[in-house]
Design a protein around this motif. Structure first.
Motif, PDB file in Angstrom:
ATOM      1  N   LYS A  99      22.563 -29.506 -14.062  1.00  0.00           N
ATOM      2  CA  LYS A  99      22.744 -29.108 -15.293  1.00  0.00           C
ATOM      3  C   LYS A  99      21.531 -30.068 -16.075  1.00  0.00           C
ATOM      4  O   LYS A  99      20.815 -29.184 -17.027  1.00  0.00           O
ATOM      5  CB  LYS A  99      24.111 -29.918 -16.089  1.00  0.00           C
ATOM      6  N   ILE A 141      27.342 -25.327 -14.017  1.00  0.00           N
ATOM      7  CA  ILE A 141      25.980 -25.817 -14.361  1.00  0.00           C
ATOM      8  C   ILE A 141      25.243 -25.140 -15.419  1.00  0.00           C
ATOM      9  O   ILE A 141      24.490 -25.781 -16.445  1.00  0.00           O
ATOM     10  CB  ILE A 141      24.974 -25.783 -12.905  1.00  0.00           C
ATOM     11  N   GLY A 156      26.813 -23.294 -17.727  1.00  0.00           N
ATOM     12  CA  GLY A 156      27.654 -23.316 -18.889  1.00  0.00           C
ATOM     13  C   GLY A 156      28.133 -22.030 -19.363  1.00  0.00           C
ATOM     14  O   GLY A 156      28.070 -21.527 -20.420  1.00  0.00           O
TER      15      GLY A 156
END
Length: 194
Positions: A64, A151, A153
């Motif tokens: 992320k 990761i 979103g």
């Protein structure tokens, strides 16, 4: 950061360095840019390690941060002009075709391999960033859809849609690159006549 927490960071975060570098290299298409993205990713991760929840997936947390770091650099790069190293592309400029003909077979094969590798890299780089990220995470890093969704979103369905579209676009670009290199022409023209 206290020494125990720093040791924990080293134990749970640094083990993912190689995987993050490979992903960054695939995202950026450049060794130098990948190194910068990974360095910035780890600096951010270290700075905010107090926010990492023990027992959760550190790799996903790092990806992320990598994604956000890349996205902010990508936005900046779109505003800045690109540069090319002429020494690197000189053999392809056509000014010295004799040098290519006189090149040892092994060196010529290395050059050919690099051109093909460059086609794959260029096709990957031409994908929209959202597609490129999921293709890299799914097909090159072998991450499960749920982890990719976390990761980047987005919901899993969006990951699957982006992956499908990214793979389709990548395949189209690679088929076109193959045609440019004369690969697969006999299949396109009906085969060998058997």
């Amino acid at each position: 950061m206290d020494p125990a927490r720093a040791a924990e960071f080293e134990a749970v975060a640094l083990v993912h360095l190689d995987a993050l570098y490979k992903t960054a290299h695939r995202l950026t298409g450049s060794r130098e840019a990948a190194e910068e993205v990974v360095q910035e990713t780890y600096l951010r991760a270290f700075r905010f390690f107090h926010q990492f929840e023990r027992g959760t997936n550190c790799r996903a947390w790092l990806y992320k941060i990598l994604r956000n770091t890349f996205a902010s650099r990508y936005a900046k790069a779109k505003r800045d002009p690109a540069t090319v190293d002429l020494d690197e592309v000189a053999p392809f400029l056509g000014e010295d075709d004799e040098a290519l003909l006189e090149m040892p077979t092994a060196t010529y094969q290395e050059l050919l391999d690099r051109v093909l590798e460059d086609d794959v890299r260029a096709a990957l780089m031409d994908l929209p960033e959202a597609y490129r990220m999921v293709v890299i995470l799914a097909d090159m890093e072998s991450l499960p859809y749920r982890e990719i969704a976390d990761i980047v979103g987005v919901p899993i369905g969006t990951v699957m849609s982006r992956l499908f579209r990214g793979r389709r676009a990548l395949r189209g670009q690679l088929v076109e690159a193959a045609r440019r290199h004369g690969i697969g022409r006999s299949a396109q023209s009906g085969g060998t006549g058997r």
